[in-house]
Design a protein around this motif. Structure first.
Motif, PDB file in Angstrom:
ATOM      1  N   ASN A 151      28.838  38.117 -31.150  1.00  0.00           N
ATOM      2  CA  ASN A 151      28.778  38.238 -29.702  1.00  0.00           C
ATOM      3  C   ASN A 151      29.131  39.660 -29.260  1.00  0.00           C
ATOM      4  OD1 ASN A 151      28.827  37.936 -26.984  1.00  0.00           O
ATOM      5  ND2 ASN A 151      30.678  36.687 -26.932  1.00  0.00           N
ATOM      6  N   PHE A 152      28.095  40.449 -29.005  1.00  0.00           N
ATOM      7  CA  PHE A 152      28.345  41.823 -28.592  1.00  0.00           C
ATOM      8  C   PHE A 152      28.774  41.907 -27.129  1.00  0.00           C
ATOM      9  CE2 PHE A 152      26.182  42.979 -32.459  1.00  0.00           C
ATOM     10  CZ  PHE A 152      26.855  44.123 -32.826  1.00  0.00           C
ATOM     11  N   ALA A 153      28.770  40.789 -26.448  1.00  0.00           N
ATOM     12  CA  ALA A 153      29.137  40.806 -25.032  1.00  0.00           C
ATOM     13  C   ALA A 153      30.600  40.410 -24.825  1.00  0.00           C
ATOM     14  CB  ALA A 153      28.219  39.871 -24.241  1.00  0.00           C
ATOM     15  N   GLN A 154      31.359  40.356 -25.903  1.00  0.00           N
ATOM     16  CA  GLN A 154      32.752  39.932 -25.778  1.00  0.00           C
ATOM     17  C   GLN A 154      33.529  40.769 -24.759  1.00  0.00           C
ATOM     18  OE1 GLN A 154      34.096  37.261 -27.079  1.00  0.00           O
ATOM     19  NE2 GLN A 154      36.119  37.661 -26.266  1.00  0.00           N
ATOM     20  N   GLY A 155      33.347  42.085 -24.821  1.00  0.00           N
ATOM     21  CA  GLY A 155      34.031  42.959 -23.868  1.00  0.00           C
ATOM     22  C   GLY A 155      33.610  42.668 -22.437  1.00  0.00           C
ATOM     23  N   GLU A 156      32.337  42.360 -22.253  1.00  0.00           N
ATOM     24  CA  GLU A 156      31.834  42.073 -20.914  1.00  0.00           C
ATOM     25  C   GLU A 156      32.353  40.727 -20.419  1.00  0.00           C
ATOM     26  OE1 GLU A 156      30.244  43.691 -23.144  1.00  0.00           O
ATOM     27  OE2 GLU A 156      29.755  45.533 -22.089  1.00  0.00           O
ATOM     28  N   PHE A 157      32.554  39.795 -21.345  1.00  0.00           N
ATOM     29  CA  PHE A 157      33.196  38.528 -20.974  1.00  0.00           C
ATOM     30  C   PHE A 157      34.561  38.816 -20.373  1.00  0.00           C
ATOM     31  CE2 PHE A 157      31.290  34.751 -23.429  1.00  0.00           C
ATOM     32  CZ  PHE A 157      30.031  35.269 -23.310  1.00  0.00           C
ATOM     33  N   VAL A 158      35.314  39.647 -21.092  1.00  0.00           N
ATOM     34  CA  VAL A 158      36.667  39.988 -20.661  1.00  0.00           C
ATOM     35  C   VAL A 158      36.626  40.668 -19.291  1.00  0.00           C
ATOM     36  CG1 VAL A 158      38.656  41.447 -21.172  1.00  0.00           C
ATOM     37  CG2 VAL A 158      37.548  40.165 -23.004  1.00  0.00           C
ATOM     38  N   MET A 159      35.677  41.597 -19.150  1.00  0.00           N
ATOM     39  CA  MET A 159      35.526  42.298 -17.879  1.00  0.00           C
ATOM     40  C   MET A 159      35.192  41.326 -16.749  1.00  0.00           C
ATOM     41  SD  MET A 159      32.429  44.784 -16.773  1.00  0.00           S
ATOM     42  CE  MET A 159      31.428  43.323 -16.547  1.00  0.00           C
ATOM     43  N   SER A 160      34.250  40.434 -17.012  1.00  0.00           N
ATOM     44  CA  SER A 160      33.854  39.474 -15.980  1.00  0.00           C
ATOM     45  C   SER A 160      35.047  38.640 -15.541  1.00  0.00           C
ATOM     46  CB  SER A 160      32.765  38.532 -16.500  1.00  0.00           C
ATOM     47  OG  SER A 160      31.737  39.267 -17.102  1.00  0.00           O
ATOM     48  N   ALA A 161      35.791  38.142 -16.547  1.00  0.00           N
ATOM     49  CA  ALA A 161      36.965  37.328 -16.218  1.00  0.00           C
ATOM     50  C   ALA A 161      37.961  38.139 -15.395  1.00  0.00           C
ATOM     51  CB  ALA A 161      37.628  36.827 -17.497  1.00  0.00           C
ATOM     52  N   GLY A 188      44.101  47.600 -14.775  1.00  0.00           N
ATOM     53  CA  GLY A 188      43.275  47.563 -13.568  1.00  0.00           C
ATOM     54  C   GLY A 188      41.875  47.141 -13.965  1.00  0.00           C
ATOM     55  N   VAL A 189      41.165  46.539 -13.032  1.00  0.00           N
ATOM     56  CA  VAL A 189      39.871  45.958 -13.381  1.00  0.00           C
ATOM     57  C   VAL A 189      38.719  46.789 -12.836  1.00  0.00           C
ATOM     58  CG1 VAL A 189      38.404  43.940 -13.166  1.00  0.00           C
ATOM     59  CG2 VAL A 189      40.870  43.661 -13.316  1.00  0.00           C
ATOM     60  N   ASP A 190      37.873  47.259 -13.716  1.00  0.00           N
ATOM     61  CA  ASP A 190      36.562  47.777 -13.335  1.00  0.00           C
ATOM     62  C   ASP A 190      35.668  47.698 -14.563  1.00  0.00           C
ATOM     63  OD1 ASP A 190      37.295  49.839 -14.977  1.00  0.00           O
ATOM     64  OD2 ASP A 190      37.822  51.197 -13.348  1.00  0.00           O
ATOM     65  N   VAL A 191      34.519  48.322 -14.502  1.00  0.00           N
ATOM     66  CA  VAL A 191      33.554  48.208 -15.592  1.00  0.00           C
ATOM     67  C   VAL A 191      34.142  48.668 -16.927  1.00  0.00           C
ATOM     68  CG1 VAL A 191      31.290  48.940 -16.399  1.00  0.00           C
ATOM     69  CG2 VAL A 191      31.664  48.522 -13.983  1.00  0.00           C
ATOM     70  N   HIS A 192      35.090  49.613 -16.840  1.00  0.00           N
ATOM     71  CA  HIS A 192      35.630  50.163 -18.085  1.00  0.00           C
ATOM     72  C   HIS A 192      36.445  49.152 -18.878  1.00  0.00           C
ATOM     73  CE1 HIS A 192      34.082  53.987 -16.989  1.00  0.00           C
ATOM     74  NE2 HIS A 192      34.712  53.950 -15.818  1.00  0.00           N
ATOM     75  N   LEU A 193      36.798  48.060 -18.222  1.00  0.00           N
ATOM     76  CA  LEU A 193      37.533  47.022 -18.939  1.00  0.00           C
ATOM     77  C   LEU A 193      36.708  46.491 -20.115  1.00  0.00           C
ATOM     78  CD1 LEU A 193      40.216  45.573 -18.846  1.00  0.00           C
ATOM     79  CD2 LEU A 193      39.207  43.845 -17.384  1.00  0.00           C
ATOM     80  N   ALA A 194      35.384  46.576 -19.976  1.00  0.00           N
ATOM     81  CA  ALA A 194      34.512  46.099 -21.053  1.00  0.00           C
ATOM     82  C   ALA A 194      34.709  46.900 -22.331  1.00  0.00           C
ATOM     83  CB  ALA A 194      33.056  46.161 -20.612  1.00  0.00           C
ATOM     84  N   LEU A 195      35.200  48.128 -22.169  1.00  0.00           N
ATOM     85  CA  LEU A 195      35.399  48.970 -23.355  1.00  0.00           C
ATOM     86  C   LEU A 195      36.447  48.395 -24.293  1.00  0.00           C
ATOM     87  CD1 LEU A 195      35.207  52.530 -21.795  1.00  0.00           C
ATOM     88  CD2 LEU A 195      33.459  51.252 -23.026  1.00  0.00           C
ATOM     89  N   VAL A 196      37.353  47.606 -23.722  1.00  0.00           N
ATOM     90  CA  VAL A 196      38.336  46.943 -24.568  1.00  0.00           C
ATOM     91  C   VAL A 196      37.623  46.101 -25.622  1.00  0.00           C
ATOM     92  CG1 VAL A 196      40.199  45.250 -24.599  1.00  0.00           C
ATOM     93  CG2 VAL A 196      40.057  46.891 -22.748  1.00  0.00           C
TER      94      VAL A 196
END
Lengths: 264, 297
Positions: free
Chosen positions: B38-48, B215-223
């Motif tokens: 799942n390459f979208a794991q970071g985006e999952f985290v960001m969305s949440a 803090g939450v923004d798009v960069h959270l996906a980088l995690v």
């Protein structure tokens, strides 16, 4: 008990693999399905158990019935609930699970864990070797032990019918004898019904009550095991003997002429 | 002074590492059960994180935010499995990978579009507090402690699930061989859905924990990208591997930032984990605890 009526199987929507197969397996008997590679034996088993669909196969004609209930078109995991278990060709144990975890997974459909424990003990009773290996990763068991585990795992759902796909594959003759002996015992003691697919015709006809011979997706011969053992064609093509009963010589082959008779 | 500095880096690394482990867990769960990466794991985290931040800001209730984020992610994962992944069943694994990459891009574009691209805070409830807690010479952020605590709880819970519960064993059986599992009476598709739902849960928790820290923004996906060094080091399919991998990556990251940054002017924190990953790939490609392909001779 189990019957196939004129079953046709198509893979991928175009490849016709079974061309009208009819088989009846009587309650409490061992029925064997013989045939060369690619004859459609394994496909027949998969059509019964319903795992065919995960390989993009489909029963397009005919019916499969278990105890009078149509099971073709059912999902494999539902068929299991009706009392049918399949032992796959090449053993296919859950390699990364321990022996005991394999058995627990095999008893998945039974909600009561106590019953599952009891059945595990039953399996260990038939296959003491598995008890010794209970906490070992099953991928590292020997071939014979894996075959025992595969059969034991199928028993875990307390099935009435077991489909056995080439249990002798790649095993030493002595082990094969041992496993077949246990299968026979299981049929007697646990009131099982077995449909056995084998390449080793000699052995299969020894243990079975009834037999079918498949070729090119069709049943070409049928009869009691004793009758099939005495059949001249079976002797020649599957048991490797000629009419006199001695070993066959390559000098008088030309058996393709006789073989042709079965087709058409 | 020197050993105190090292201690600080280590403790920080452990806390961060545990939080990495939480996110890596989501990845491992899906891989273990369905063999899908799942390459979208970071985006999952960001969305949440975004969902939680929006709800917390609107309702001023931290817990409502967490609950909504959890529910949303579980629902989303279920839907995803149904709509996108089930049709891909039995296709080459690359198809699933490409689909998740596409999903990642979609989420990264869509969520900021709907909710705005600014950085939002997730304010923690008051009893957690902002004051650093002194543990001997080391000062700890309460956020990190809470995050690490949540991680430990869930890692332990999922370990138990997989090792001891019947559902966990069934799930591992599915991962091992789908067709055979099906013949054992295991409803494979239901277990796939369950795995994704669990991934949704840990992603939601990860989003809240990381979101309240960064803090939450798009960069959270980088995690999410950091998950790769973690799981490759620990083993793609091992929960304990996710923990150990997370800890190692967390510590390496902090030590690199503390000792190497002053000489090179910063930034080593971001690439040190990948150096470790490459080394791991060279000497132990299946990871420390990953399952080896069993070959019998």
């Amino acid at each position: 008990m189990l019957s196939l009526n004129n079953v046709e199987v198509v893979y991928d929507g175009v490849i016709l693999v079974l061309k009208g197969v009819s088989i009846t397996v009587g309650q409490g008997t061992i029925t064997t399905l013989l045939g060369a590679n690619g004859a459609g034996k394994t496909t027949t088993l998969k059509a019964i158990s319903g795992v065919l669909r995960s390989e993009r196969g489909e029963v397009t004609k005919g019916a499969v019935e278990l105890n009078g209930r149509r099971i073709d078109g059912m999902q494999a995991f539902d068929v299991t609930r009706l009392g049918l278990a399949q032992v796959f060709e090449g053993r296919r144990v859950f390699e990364h699970l321990t022996t005991e975890e394999n058995l627990v997974a095999g008893g998945h459909i039974r909600p009561d864990m106590r019953e599952v424990r009891e059945t595990i003990e039953l399996v260990y009773g038939y296959f003491p070797r598995l008890r010794e290996r209970r906490y070992q990763q099953s991928g590292y068991l020997s071939g014979g032990e894996q075959q025992m585990l595969a059969i034991g795992r199928a028993l875990m759902s307390r099935p009435k019918v077991i489909l056995l796909d080439e249990p002798s594959l790649g095993l030493a003759p002595m082990l094969v004898e041992e496993i077949f002996g246990i299968v026979r015992k299981l049929v007697q003691n646990e009131n099982l019904t077995v449909l056995l697919v084998e390449q080793n015709a000699t052995l299969a006809l020894e243990i079975a009550d009834h037999g079918y011979v498949m070729e090119n997706g069709r049943i070409v011969l049928e009869g009691s095991a004793a009758k099939l053992r005495d059949n001249a064609d079976i002797k020649e093509f599957y048991l490797g003997l000629n009419e006199v009963g001695s070993r066959k010589s390559y000098r008088d082959v030309k058996h393709y002429k006789r073989r042709k008779r079965w087709l058409s | 002074m020197e050993w105190e500095f090292t201690l600080l880096l280590l403790v920080n690394g452990i806390l961060i590492g545990l939080m990495y482990a939480l996110i890596a867990l989501g990845f491992v769960l899906v891989y273990k059960a369905t063999d899908a990466i799942n390459f979208a794991q970071g985006e999952f985290v960001m969305s949440a994180g975004i969902i939680a931040a929006v709800v917390v800001a609107a309702s001023t209730s931290f817990f409502l935010g967490v609950v909504v984020a959890l529910a949303a992610m579980v629902l989303f994962s279920f839907l995803l499995e149904r709509v996108m992944l089930r049709p891909l069943l039995g296709r080459p694994i690359v198809a699933v990978i490409m689909a998740t990459i596409g999903l990642a891009a979609l989420l990264r574009g869509l969520l900021p579009l709907v909710f705005g691209a600014g950085t939002r805070p997730i304010s923690l409830p008051e009893f957690i507090g902002e004051e650093p807690i002194a543990l001997g010479p080391v000062m700890l952020q309460p956020v990190q402690l809470v995050g690490a605590g949540v991680s430990i709880l869930f890692l332990a819970g999922f370990s138990w699930f997989f090792l001891k519960s019947r559902m966990g064993i069934a799930m591992r059986a599915v991962a091992d061989n789908q067709q055979v599992a099906m013949a054992m009476g295991i409803n494979v598709e239901r277990y796939f859905a369950l795995a994704w739902a669990m991934a949704g849960i840990v992603s939601a928790l990860g989003g809240v924990v990381w979101g309240s820290m960064l803090g939450v923004d798009v960069h959270l996906a980088l995690v999410g990208l950091k998950v790769f060094p973690v799981v490759i080091l620990g083993g793609l399919d091992s929960i304990i591997g996710a923990v150990v991998g997370g800890l190692i990556i967390g510590i390496v990251e902090n030590l690199a930032a503390g000792y190497i940054d002053p000489y090179v002017g910063g930034g080593t924190k971001d690439f040190a984990p990948y150096v470790v990953m490459i080394i791991a790939l060279m000497i132990r490609p299946y990871g420390i605890f990953g399952k080896r392909k069993i070959e019998r001779v």
